[in-house]
Design a protein around this motif. Structure first.
Motif: not given
Length: 272
Positions: A141-168
């Protein structure tokens, strides 16, 4: 199973539900290639022994990787394409005789094919999940140009780490939080799969123009897609991503383009 025949396979835990062998063997037959594609049940505890055994087999061409191994397999592979850094998960591993195991990810490209085919455009996407598949989807999605992304997950820390890893920058919400009004909702988890709980969420906050994309393909008509269709929303089922990523992997394993002109026949076979 034929002795002495080149083969690739898919590994996972569970694995009985996998349709990958049907897809790859369908293409092998169409192209009259003398090779096989199998499936192998590999537990997390058995992953190291699996690679040790397969690397000693000259007929083994490599494997696709499904739940729950997409992150763990990175410990056993070389990464010339920088997949660890760019995506953080691998779903395809190629074996070069006498050489290293090369890991890559065809999930991202397979996922995007459905959006490109539909000429989909949007500004805000929501990904459900923070595992290996979600990593590939976020990258896509980031390579497709979508800059506004929300992650829904059981573990908020894991979801935030996902975004941090992607630099999003993105946003994180919990599984019981109300949905934002997004243009695209993607289920990147195994929820809704045979043997797993349903993904029960209220889709009413979504606009009527939203697209709902479920990567689960067993069953093909998940509870999420049923709910989306009941609201009149456009949907993408899990077979589209499965076939798309399989086509990219097929070329890696068998050095041939998948005969996609037979997609209609293949879908009929997969849904029979």
């Amino acid at each position: 199973m034929t002795q002495g025949l080149p083969y690739a396979e898919v590994i996972g835990d569970p694995i009985a539900h996998s349709k990958s062998p049907l897809i790859h063997n369908f293409w092998l037959e169409k192209l009259q290639i003398e090779a096989e594609y199998r499936k192998a049940h590999v537990t997390p505890e058995g992953l190291a022994a699996y690679f040790l055994q397969r690397r000693a087999d000259p007929d083994w061409l490599g494997c696709n990787v499904t739940i729950p191994h997409k992150i763990a397999v990175m410990d056993y592979t070389d990464d010339p394409g920088g997949v660890r850094t760019r995506i953080g998960a691998m779903n395809t591993i190629a074996s070069e005789t006498g050489g290293p195991l090369i890991g890559t990810n065809t999930d991202a490209g397979g996922f995007l094919q459905a959006l490109i085919h539909r000429k989909w455009r949007g500004d805000h996407a929501l990904i459900i999940g923070a595992g290996g598949a979600a990593r590939a989807i976020l990258f896509a999605l980031t390579t497709f140009g979508i800059a506004n992304i929300t992650v829904m997950a059981r573990d908020p820390a894991k979801a935030q780490a996902l975004l941090d890893h992607a630099g999003t920058p993105g946003n994180v919400i919990g599984m019981t939080d109300p949905l934002p009004s997004v243009d695209l909702l993607v289920n990147g988890t195994s929820l809704g799969m045979v043997g797993q709980p349903d993904l029960a969420i209220d889709l009413s906050p979504l606009p009527t123009s939203a697209l709902v994309y479920d990567i689960v393909y067993a069953p093909l008509e998940t509870s999420l897609l049923v709910a989306a269709k009941a609201r009149g929303l456009a949907t993408v089922d899990g077979l589209e991503m499965l076939i798309g990523q399989a086509a990219l992997a097929f070329d890696i394993f068998f050095d041939a383009d998948a005969p996609r002109e037979h997609d209609e026949e293949l879908r009929a076979l997969l849904t029979a």
